[in-house]
Design an enzyme around this catalytic site. Sequence first.
Site, mmCIF file in Angstrom:
data_model
loop_
_atom_site.group_PDB
_atom_site.id
_atom_site.type_symbol
_atom_site.label_atom_id
_atom_site.label_comp_id
_atom_site.label_asym_id
_atom_site.label_seq_id
_atom_site.Cartn_x
_atom_site.Cartn_y
_atom_site.Cartn_z
ATOM 1 N N ASN A 9 59.569 37.823 -91.958
ATOM 2 C CA ASN A 9 60.174 36.485 -91.984
ATOM 3 C C ASN A 9 61.898 36.492 -92.113
ATOM 4 O O ASN A 9 62.359 37.286 -93.123
ATOM 5 C CB ASN A 9 59.853 35.769 -93.506
ATOM 6 C CG ASN A 9 60.609 34.606 -93.647
ATOM 7 O OD1 ASN A 9 61.300 33.960 -92.817
ATOM 8 N ND2 ASN A 9 60.560 33.935 -94.859
ATOM 9 N N LYS A 11 64.342 34.667 -91.969
ATOM 10 C CA LYS A 11 64.935 33.652 -92.780
ATOM 11 C C LYS A 11 66.167 33.247 -92.104
ATOM 12 O O LYS A 11 66.306 33.222 -90.824
ATOM 13 C CB LYS A 11 65.353 34.281 -94.128
ATOM 14 C CG LYS A 11 64.213 34.650 -95.007
ATOM 15 C CD LYS A 11 64.307 34.787 -96.418
ATOM 16 C CE LYS A 11 63.282 35.728 -97.113
ATOM 17 N NZ LYS A 11 63.367 35.548 -98.511
ATOM 18 N N HIS A 96 56.886 28.385 -97.872
ATOM 19 C CA HIS A 96 57.585 29.315 -98.557
ATOM 20 C C HIS A 96 58.278 28.726 -99.647
ATOM 21 O O HIS A 96 58.512 27.657 -99.788
ATOM 22 C CB HIS A 96 58.410 29.702 -97.599
ATOM 23 C CG HIS A 96 59.189 31.244 -98.020
ATOM 24 N ND1 HIS A 96 60.068 31.209 -98.811
ATOM 25 C CD2 HIS A 96 58.851 32.441 -97.562
ATOM 26 C CE1 HIS A 96 60.286 32.487 -99.058
ATOM 27 N NE2 HIS A 96 59.683 33.305 -98.395
ATOM 28 N N GLU A 98 61.204 29.256 -100.998
ATOM 29 C CA GLU A 98 62.366 28.851 -100.777
ATOM 30 C C GLU A 98 62.313 27.421 -100.313
ATOM 31 O O GLU A 98 63.188 26.475 -100.498
ATOM 32 C CB GLU A 98 63.327 29.602 -99.893
ATOM 33 C CG GLU A 98 63.591 31.033 -100.409
ATOM 34 C CD GLU A 98 63.673 32.091 -99.679
ATOM 35 O OE1 GLU A 98 63.824 31.980 -98.301
ATOM 36 O OE2 GLU A 98 63.854 33.293 -99.912
ATOM 37 N N GLU A 168 52.922 35.647 -102.969
ATOM 38 C CA GLU A 168 54.344 35.744 -102.845
ATOM 39 C C GLU A 168 54.965 35.341 -104.356
ATOM 40 O O GLU A 168 55.172 34.349 -104.547
ATOM 41 C CB GLU A 168 55.248 35.270 -101.814
ATOM 42 C CG GLU A 168 54.828 35.528 -100.440
ATOM 43 C CD GLU A 168 56.116 35.395 -99.705
ATOM 44 O OE1 GLU A 168 56.447 36.470 -98.916
ATOM 45 O OE2 GLU A 168 56.623 34.552 -99.493
ATOM 46 N N GLY A 174 63.072 38.919 -102.820
ATOM 47 C CA GLY A 174 64.388 39.388 -102.747
ATOM 48 C C GLY A 174 65.112 39.657 -103.680
ATOM 49 O O GLY A 174 66.252 39.778 -103.966
ATOM 50 N N SER A 214 59.525 41.686 -102.057
ATOM 51 C CA SER A 214 60.228 43.289 -102.022
ATOM 52 C C SER A 214 59.375 44.310 -101.383
ATOM 53 O O SER A 214 59.405 45.337 -102.172
ATOM 54 C CB SER A 214 60.778 43.324 -103.515
ATOM 55 O OG SER A 214 61.787 42.163 -103.750
HETATM 56 C C1 PEP Z 1 59.718 36.462 -98.175
HETATM 57 O O1 PEP Z 1 60.679 35.693 -98.103
HETATM 58 O O2 PEP Z 1 58.690 36.064 -97.647
HETATM 59 C C2 PEP Z 1 59.937 37.804 -98.966
HETATM 60 C C3 PEP Z 1 58.819 38.177 -99.292
HETATM 61 O O3 PEP Z 1 61.094 38.337 -99.133
HETATM 62 P P1 PEP Z 1 61.664 39.523 -99.505
HETATM 63 O O4 PEP Z 1 60.510 40.567 -98.793
HETATM 64 O O5 PEP Z 1 62.980 39.936 -99.296
HETATM 65 O O6 PEP Z 1 61.238 39.737 -100.910
#
Ligand code: PEP
Length: 252
Positions: A9, A11, A96, A98, A168, A174, A214
């Site tokens: 992703n 973003k 997601h 976000e 997630e 992040g 992460s």
């Molecule tokens: C994500 O945005 O789906 C995600 C898992 O981000 P990150 O790997 O940066 O934690």
Amino acid sequence: MRKKFVAGNWKMNKTIAGSITLASELVRKIGSHEPPCTVAIAPTFIALDSVREVIKKSPIKLAAQNCHFEDDGAFTGEISASMLKAVGCEYVILGHSERRQYFGETNEIINKKVKKVLSEGLSVILCVGETLNERESGITEKVVEAQVRGALNGISESQMQHITIAYEPVWAIGTGKTATPEQAEAVHLFIRNLIGSLYSDSVAERLLIQYGGSVKGSNAKELFQMPNIDGALVGGASLKVDEFYQIIQSTI
Ligand code: PEP
């Protein structure tokens, strides 16, 4: 045996030129060999067309990060599932954290989007996960169950073959704080059992459940060794070709 699935992703990162460079590097890195897992990348909307051209002869699949639940009309700034299909997407990431946090997406809105994406013949990567506060209050399963039930309301058993769930935990996205393999596995098992009770054992057994939060080259292998972790949805590390490639190779 479920084939693992790793999706990147991107973003709100990379210009069109930067997206072409990143996708080209990934195509070169993967080479002509079939990767050990399904691989998808989700650039920004404006880069989808160019990235599709770059990956068209490779095994990498194209994904979008979001879409609207209507076909077309007066929805300024939005993109429909049929537009994503026309540009060559096979997957759409929905729900997601976000989107939930910054754009007010509720389980009801996500459910409408899931239905629209499936009706276009595309597949969904459905994100669910609890906040730190919810985990510390001991309501992780309650939150995840409500998100899964809400998003899949009215989705049939046969449509479930086009759904991947990405667990997630919001506190791990992040932040550099990965859930331990055991913490992630516990929620993945909970989700699989929930799908078994909502549909059937065979739907549950086939369901791909990605972990996201992460994930890096250095921690992917131990996560993928857990029986119910079927791959990863990767944010930050998907912007670095070597890291993302290492995650892909960790599915072997
Ligand atoms: C994500 O945005 O789906 C995600 C898992 O981000 P990150 O790997 O940066 O934690």
